[in-house]
Design a protein around this motif. Structure first.
Motif, PDB file in Angstrom:
ATOM      1  N   TRP A  87     -75.795 -54.338 -32.470  1.00  0.00           N
ATOM      2  CA  TRP A  87     -76.661 -53.160 -32.601  1.00  0.00           C
ATOM      3  C   TRP A  87     -76.409 -52.665 -34.014  1.00  0.00           C
ATOM      4  N   ARG A  88     -77.191 -53.158 -34.986  1.00  0.00           N
ATOM      5  CA  ARG A  88     -76.887 -52.926 -36.403  1.00  0.00           C
ATOM      6  C   ARG A  88     -77.716 -51.770 -36.938  1.00  0.00           C
ATOM      7  N   THR A  89     -77.046 -50.677 -37.270  1.00  0.00           N
ATOM      8  CA  THR A  89     -77.765 -49.512 -37.783  1.00  0.00           C
ATOM      9  C   THR A  89     -77.835 -49.585 -39.305  1.00  0.00           C
ATOM     10  N   ALA A  93     -73.735 -54.240 -42.063  1.00  0.00           N
ATOM     11  CA  ALA A  93     -74.019 -55.636 -42.439  1.00  0.00           C
ATOM     12  C   ALA A  93     -73.115 -56.570 -41.652  1.00  0.00           C
ATOM     13  N   HIS A  94     -73.480 -57.842 -41.590  1.00  0.00           N
ATOM     14  CA  HIS A  94     -72.541 -58.847 -41.079  1.00  0.00           C
ATOM     15  C   HIS A  94     -71.697 -59.365 -42.229  1.00  0.00           C
ATOM     16  N   GLY A  95     -72.344 -59.666 -43.340  1.00  0.00           N
ATOM     17  CA  GLY A  95     -71.563 -60.129 -44.489  1.00  0.00           C
ATOM     18  C   GLY A  95     -72.379 -60.944 -45.467  1.00  0.00           C
ATOM     19  N   LEU A  97     -73.229 -64.174 -48.247  1.00  0.00           N
ATOM     20  CA  LEU A  97     -73.538 -65.584 -48.027  1.00  0.00           C
ATOM     21  C   LEU A  97     -72.250 -66.374 -47.795  1.00  0.00           C
ATOM     22  N   HIS A  98     -72.276 -67.224 -46.770  1.00  0.00           N
ATOM     23  CA  HIS A  98     -71.122 -68.055 -46.436  1.00  0.00           C
ATOM     24  C   HIS A  98     -71.618 -69.356 -45.816  1.00  0.00           C
ATOM     25  N   GLY A  99     -70.755 -70.383 -45.879  1.00  0.00           N
ATOM     26  CA  GLY A  99     -71.117 -71.698 -45.334  1.00  0.00           C
ATOM     27  C   GLY A  99     -71.891 -72.525 -46.349  1.00  0.00           C
ATOM     28  N   VAL A 123     -74.636 -75.062 -33.745  1.00  0.00           N
ATOM     29  CA  VAL A 123     -75.939 -74.452 -34.031  1.00  0.00           C
ATOM     30  C   VAL A 123     -75.919 -73.038 -33.466  1.00  0.00           C
ATOM     31  N   ARG A 124     -76.264 -72.069 -34.315  1.00  0.00           N
ATOM     32  CA  ARG A 124     -76.343 -70.692 -33.820  1.00  0.00           C
ATOM     33  C   ARG A 124     -77.786 -70.365 -33.473  1.00  0.00           C
ATOM     34  N   VAL A 125     -77.943 -69.559 -32.426  1.00  0.00           N
ATOM     35  CA  VAL A 125     -79.270 -69.068 -32.050  1.00  0.00           C
ATOM     36  C   VAL A 125     -79.203 -67.540 -32.064  1.00  0.00           C
ATOM     37  N   SER A 138     -82.845 -59.080 -42.465  1.00  0.00           N
ATOM     38  CA  SER A 138     -82.315 -59.835 -41.325  1.00  0.00           C
ATOM     39  C   SER A 138     -81.567 -61.042 -41.900  1.00  0.00           C
ATOM     40  N   THR A 139     -81.219 -61.988 -41.061  1.00  0.00           N
ATOM     41  CA  THR A 139     -80.389 -63.096 -41.542  1.00  0.00           C
ATOM     42  C   THR A 139     -81.136 -63.884 -42.620  1.00  0.00           C
ATOM     43  N   HIS A 140     -80.425 -64.187 -43.694  1.00  0.00           N
ATOM     44  CA  HIS A 140     -80.989 -64.932 -44.825  1.00  0.00           C
ATOM     45  C   HIS A 140     -80.276 -66.274 -44.954  1.00  0.00           C
ATOM     46  N   THR A 182     -78.295 -74.216 -38.333  1.00  0.00           N
ATOM     47  CA  THR A 182     -77.056 -74.993 -38.296  1.00  0.00           C
ATOM     48  C   THR A 182     -75.970 -74.176 -38.969  1.00  0.00           C
ATOM     49  N   GLU A 183     -74.781 -74.204 -38.393  1.00  0.00           N
ATOM     50  CA  GLU A 183     -73.671 -73.426 -38.938  1.00  0.00           C
ATOM     51  C   GLU A 183     -73.351 -73.893 -40.354  1.00  0.00           C
ATOM     52  N   ASN A 184     -73.841 -75.066 -40.724  1.00  0.00           N
ATOM     53  CA  ASN A 184     -73.541 -75.533 -42.074  1.00  0.00           C
ATOM     54  C   ASN A 184     -74.519 -75.030 -43.130  1.00  0.00           C
ATOM     55  N   CYS A 186     -75.860 -72.329 -45.617  1.00  0.00           N
ATOM     56  CA  CYS A 186     -75.294 -71.113 -46.219  1.00  0.00           C
ATOM     57  C   CYS A 186     -76.173 -69.930 -45.779  1.00  0.00           C
ATOM     58  N   HIS A 187     -75.554 -68.895 -45.215  1.00  0.00           N
ATOM     59  CA  HIS A 187     -76.344 -67.803 -44.647  1.00  0.00           C
ATOM     60  C   HIS A 187     -75.613 -66.476 -44.784  1.00  0.00           C
ATOM     61  N   ALA A 188     -76.357 -65.395 -44.602  1.00  0.00           N
ATOM     62  CA  ALA A 188     -75.783 -64.053 -44.734  1.00  0.00           C
ATOM     63  C   ALA A 188     -76.442 -63.103 -43.750  1.00  0.00           C
ATOM     64  N   GLY A 189     -75.716 -62.061 -43.397  1.00  0.00           N
ATOM     65  CA  GLY A 189     -76.265 -60.943 -42.619  1.00  0.00           C
ATOM     66  C   GLY A 189     -76.201 -59.712 -43.508  1.00  0.00           C
ATOM     67  N   PRO A 190     -77.210 -59.495 -44.353  1.00  0.00           N
ATOM     68  CA  PRO A 190     -77.149 -58.438 -45.375  1.00  0.00           C
ATOM     69  C   PRO A 190     -77.155 -57.030 -44.779  1.00  0.00           C
ATOM     70  N   PRO A 197     -82.762 -49.709 -35.588  1.00  0.00           N
ATOM     71  CA  PRO A 197     -81.630 -50.652 -35.639  1.00  0.00           C
ATOM     72  C   PRO A 197     -82.075 -52.110 -35.446  1.00  0.00           C
ATOM     73  N   ARG A 198     -81.291 -53.020 -35.958  1.00  0.00           N
ATOM     74  CA  ARG A 198     -81.529 -54.442 -35.672  1.00  0.00           C
ATOM     75  C   ARG A 198     -80.680 -54.803 -34.461  1.00  0.00           C
ATOM     76  N   VAL A 199     -81.358 -55.236 -33.424  1.00  0.00           N
ATOM     77  CA  VAL A 199     -80.673 -55.542 -32.169  1.00  0.00           C
ATOM     78  C   VAL A 199     -80.801 -57.036 -31.908  1.00  0.00           C
ATOM     79  N   ILE A 201     -78.779 -60.763 -30.050  1.00  0.00           N
ATOM     80  CA  ILE A 201     -77.680 -61.481 -29.408  1.00  0.00           C
ATOM     81  C   ILE A 201     -77.583 -62.816 -30.119  1.00  0.00           C
ATOM     82  N   LEU A 202     -76.356 -63.186 -30.462  1.00  0.00           N
ATOM     83  CA  LEU A 202     -76.126 -64.455 -31.164  1.00  0.00           C
ATOM     84  C   LEU A 202     -75.341 -65.397 -30.265  1.00  0.00           C
ATOM     85  N   HIS A 203     -75.868 -66.577 -30.063  1.00  0.00           N
ATOM     86  CA  HIS A 203     -75.134 -67.616 -29.334  1.00  0.00           C
ATOM     87  C   HIS A 203     -74.751 -68.708 -30.322  1.00  0.00           C
TER      88      HIS A 203
HETATM   89  O1  LIG Z   1     -75.676 -61.161 -38.391  1.00  0.00           O
HETATM   90  C1  LIG Z   1     -76.310 -61.903 -39.145  1.00  0.00           C
HETATM   91  O2  LIG Z   1     -77.413 -61.607 -39.613  1.00  0.00           O
HETATM   92  C2  LIG Z   1     -75.702 -63.218 -39.522  1.00  0.00           C
HETATM   93  C3  LIG Z   1     -74.700 -63.677 -38.505  1.00  0.00           C
HETATM   94  C4  LIG Z   1     -73.818 -64.776 -38.997  1.00  0.00           C
HETATM   95  O3  LIG Z   1     -73.549 -64.958 -40.127  1.00  0.00           O
HETATM   96  C5  LIG Z   1     -73.236 -65.688 -37.999  1.00  0.00           C
HETATM   97  O4  LIG Z   1     -73.409 -65.442 -36.815  1.00  0.00           O
HETATM   98  O5  LIG Z   1     -72.600 -66.691 -38.360  1.00  0.00           O
END
Ligand SMILES: O=C(O)CCC(=O)C(=O)O
Ligand SMILES: [Fe+2]
Length: 268
Positions: A87-89, A93-95, A97-99, A123-125, A138-140, A182-184, A186-190, A197-199, A201-203
Motif C-alpha cells: 500500500w504505497r502512499t 518507494a521500493h527502491g 534500479l537493481h538486478g 519471475v515476479r508477477v 510504477s515499476t520501471h 524476470t528477476e534478472n 534491471c528494475h526499480a520501484g521509484p 496510493p499504489r496498491v 500484490i507481488l508474487h
Molecule cells: O515495488 C516495485 O515497484 C518494485 C518491486 C521490486 O523491485 C521487486 O519486487 O523485486
C-alpha cells in the motif's frame, strides 16, 4: 492457451510483459479492501486472511491467466517463492534500479532461450489494484537488461528526470492487471507521486527445484488455503530416490496426500 506470439516476443525482448485486466471488478474491489485491512486494521480480519496469499487474495496464486504464462516461461512445475502486499502512499518507494546483467548466469535468476523455448529463473508477477498511467512512478525496467552480458553501466542507473536511460520503460494498465518480469531484468520501484496510493500484490514464482526466499508467510495463512493452492508452497524437490520407483513431487501427489508445505516456522 498460453502466450500469444506478440506476448512472447515482448517478454523476450524487454524482460517484462503486461496482461491487462485479468481480474474482474469485483475481484479488484475485494482484494484491494483486504490489502487495506491488512495494512490498517488487521484485527478486523480472521488470522488466515491477515496476509496475502490468504483469503480473497488466494485467487491470485493460481490464476489461469498467470499460470499459463509461467508454465511457458519457467516450466510445467512451479512454486510460489514469496508473496508481498503493498500500500504505497505518496513519497514512498521500493527502491532504485537493481538486478540485470551477468547475474543471468545464476540458474536461480537466469534467463535463456533454447530450441524456441524460454527458460526463465525467478519471475515476479505484480498484480495492480490501482489504475496505472504511463507517467506514473510504477515499476520501471531497463528493457533488455535481463540478457545483458556486461554489468549494468552507471549511465543507465538513474531515475532522475533528464538522467534516465533511453532503455528505461514502464507501462500503463487498469487495476486488475498482471505485470510479469524476470528477476534478472534491471528494475526499480521509484518514489510514488500520486495522492491515490499504489496498491499491489507481488508474487515471486520459480521452478519447483529452486528456493531463494525463505518462506515467511504465517502458518495460519497457509493452513487456510485449499490443498490445490497450498501445492504452490510445497517443498522444492523433484524426485525422491529413497523409493522404487522414485517418487516425484508432482502437483497431484501433493494435493492427494497430507504432506505439509515448506516450513515457515524458522527462527528469524
Ligand atoms: O515495488 C516495485 O515497484 C518494485 C518491486 C521490486 O523491485 C521487486 O519486487 O523485486
Ligand atoms: Fe526488485
Amino acid at each position: 492457451m498460453g502466450m500469444t506470439e506478440a506476448e512472447r516476443f515482448h517478454f523476450d525482448l524487454a524482460g517484462f510483459l503486461v496482461r491487462p485486466g485479468i481480474l474482474t471488478e469485483d475481484e479488484v474491489v475485494e482484494i484491494r479492501e483486504q490489502i487495506y485491512k491488512i495494512k490498517h486494521e488487521p484485527e478486523s480480519l480472521p488470522p488466515e486472511h491477515r496476509e496475502a496469499p490468504g483469503g480473497p487474495s488466494s485467487l491470485l496464486i493460481d490464476h489461469p491467466k498467470v499460470i499459463e504464462v509461467l508454465h511457458e516461461i519457467i516450466g510445467p512445475e512451479i512454486r510460489v517463492e514469496n508473496v508481498a502486499s503493498v500500500w504505497r502512499t505518496k513519497g514512498e518507494a521500493h527502491g532504485d534500479l537493481h538486478g540485470g546483467g551477468p547475474r543471468q548466469i545464476d540458474p536461480i535468476f537466469g534467463y535463456r532461450v533454447q530450441d524456441g523455448k524460454i527458460h526463465a529463473g525467478m519471475v515476479r508477477v505484480i498484480f495492480e489494484f490501482t489504475d496505472i498511467r504511463m507517467e506514473d512512478a510504477s515499476t520501471h525496467f531497463i528493457a533488455g537488461s535481463h540478457k545483458a552480458s556486461f554489468p549494468m553501466h552507471p549511465d543507465h542507473m538513474s531515475l532522475e528526470e533528464g538522467k534516465r536511460s533511453p532503455f528505461l520503460k514502464t507501462y500503463e494498465c487498469p487495476a486488475g492487471s498482471a505485470v510479469f518480469f524476470t528477476e534478472n531484468v534491471c528494475h526499480a520501484g521509484p518514489v510514488w507521486e500520486r495522492d491515490e496510493p499504489r496498491v499491489t500484490i507481488l508474487h515471486a514464482y520459480a521452478h519447483l527445484a529452486t528456493h531463494w526466499h525463505r518462506l515467511k508467510i504465517a502458518r495460519a495463512v497457509l493452513e487456510g488455503l485449499p490443498r490445490e493452492k497450498l501445492a504452490y508452497f510445497r517443498e522444492p524437490w523433484i524426485a525422491d530416490f529413497r523409493t522404487k520407483p522414485a517418487t516425484h513431487n508432482t502437483f497431484d501427489r501433493f494435493v492427494d496426500n497430507e504432506e505439509p508445505p515448506v516450513r515457515t516456522d524458522h527462527a528469524p
